[in-house]
Design a protein around this motif. Structure first.
Motif, PDB file in Angstrom:
ATOM      1  N   UNK A  42       0.841  -1.200   0.000  1.00  0.00           N
ATOM      2  CA  UNK A  42       0.000   0.000   0.000  1.00  0.00           C
ATOM      3  C   UNK A  42       0.877   1.251   0.000  1.00  0.00           C
ATOM      4  N   UNK A  43       1.883   1.264   0.861  1.00  0.00           N
ATOM      5  CA  UNK A  43       2.769   2.423   0.956  1.00  0.00           C
ATOM      6  C   UNK A  43       3.558   2.602  -0.339  1.00  0.00           C
ATOM      7  N   UNK A  44       4.071   1.508  -0.880  1.00  0.00           N
ATOM      8  CA  UNK A  44       4.828   1.591  -2.130  1.00  0.00           C
ATOM      9  C   UNK A  44       3.958   2.123  -3.262  1.00  0.00           C
ATOM     10  N   UNK A  45       2.736   1.615  -3.362  1.00  0.00           N
ATOM     11  CA  UNK A  45       1.837   2.070  -4.417  1.00  0.00           C
ATOM     12  C   UNK A  45       1.458   3.536  -4.273  1.00  0.00           C
ATOM     13  N   UNK A  46       1.267   3.978  -3.035  1.00  0.00           N
ATOM     14  CA  UNK A  46       0.910   5.383  -2.808  1.00  0.00           C
ATOM     15  C   UNK A  46       2.065   6.318  -3.142  1.00  0.00           C
ATOM     16  N   UNK A  47       3.275   5.891  -2.834  1.00  0.00           N
ATOM     17  CA  UNK A  47       4.442   6.713  -3.171  1.00  0.00           C
ATOM     18  C   UNK A  47       4.643   6.765  -4.676  1.00  0.00           C
ATOM     19  N   UNK A  48       4.446   5.644  -5.349  1.00  0.00           N
ATOM     20  CA  UNK A  48       4.606   5.628  -6.807  1.00  0.00           C
ATOM     21  C   UNK A  48       3.494   6.407  -7.513  1.00  0.00           C
ATOM     22  N   UNK A 103      -6.573   2.582   2.992  1.00  0.00           N
ATOM     23  CA  UNK A 103      -6.289   1.149   2.899  1.00  0.00           C
ATOM     24  C   UNK A 103      -5.576   0.593   4.130  1.00  0.00           C
ATOM     25  N   UNK A 104      -4.805   1.433   4.817  1.00  0.00           N
ATOM     26  CA  UNK A 104      -4.144   0.948   6.032  1.00  0.00           C
ATOM     27  C   UNK A 104      -5.172   0.694   7.136  1.00  0.00           C
ATOM     28  N   UNK A 105      -6.264   1.450   7.144  1.00  0.00           N
ATOM     29  CA  UNK A 105      -7.347   1.178   8.092  1.00  0.00           C
ATOM     30  C   UNK A 105      -7.896  -0.220   7.872  1.00  0.00           C
ATOM     31  N   UNK A 106      -8.092  -0.566   6.622  1.00  0.00           N
ATOM     32  CA  UNK A 106      -8.578  -1.901   6.295  1.00  0.00           C
ATOM     33  C   UNK A 106      -7.581  -2.978   6.719  1.00  0.00           C
TER      34      UNK A 106
END
Length: 171
Positions: free
Chosen positions: A57-63, A99-102
């Motif tokens: 999730x973090x990688x996708x958000x940064x990209x 998405x991190x909440x999920x």
């Protein structure tokens, strides 16, 4: 964060970590911290699984942030890690939180799988032992469902407040 959430989710209903004063008995110390191997396996399994999803999730958000943001920061002569911390991560944070909440809610649910490795959490006690002793299936399952429902609602409320605090402010 994931390991902390797994530990908290597991400790809500079952106190597994105990501490007594260590004493030298013979050639070895007795007592002290007690941490069951089932609990350690639960922490390893759930945190590894959740960390894989969270990192994606973090990688996708940064990209998802435009490459021009990084290029602009580097063109100004700012170091790469400063551009990441001050420009890229704050922009990506808005798409990371939902998405991190999920994922955090899934960690709470996955902690119920502790009974698979022999850890007696609420699912193992109320959904297993109490059910076998009392024979009251509906009542035991309702208690388990309400417990997990309350935990999930509390976590969703906390993350909802965090998401609201991190929203972009309008003019």
């Amino acid at each position: 964060m994931t390991v902390v959430l797994v530990v908290l989710a597991s400790l809500v209903f079952t106190p597994v970590i105990s501490f007594t004063s260590p004493k030298l008995v013979g050639f070895n110390f007795k007592h002290g911290w007690t941490l069951p191997p089932e609990f350690i396996m639960l922490i390893i399994a759930v945190s590894t699984y959740s960390a894989a999803h969270g990192s994606e999730v973090i990688r996708g958000s940064i990209l998802a942030i435009s490459k021009g943001q990084m290029e602009a920061g580097l063109a100004l002569g700012v170091k790469h890690n400063v551009v990441m911390n001050k420009v890229i991560i704050p922009q990506a944070l808005h798409s990371i939180i939902p998405p991190m909440t999920s994922i955090y809610i899934n960690v709470l649910k996955a902690a119920a799988l502790g009974s698979v490795v022999g850890f007696m959490d609420i699912m193992g006690t109320m959904g297993g032992s109490s059910l076998n002793i009392t024979g009251q299936a509906i009542e035991c399952i309702v208690i388990v469902m309400v417990s997990y429902g309350v935990l999930n609602l509390i976590l969703a409320a906390i993350m909802g407040r965090f998401n609201k605090a991190m929203q972009l402010k309008g003019r």
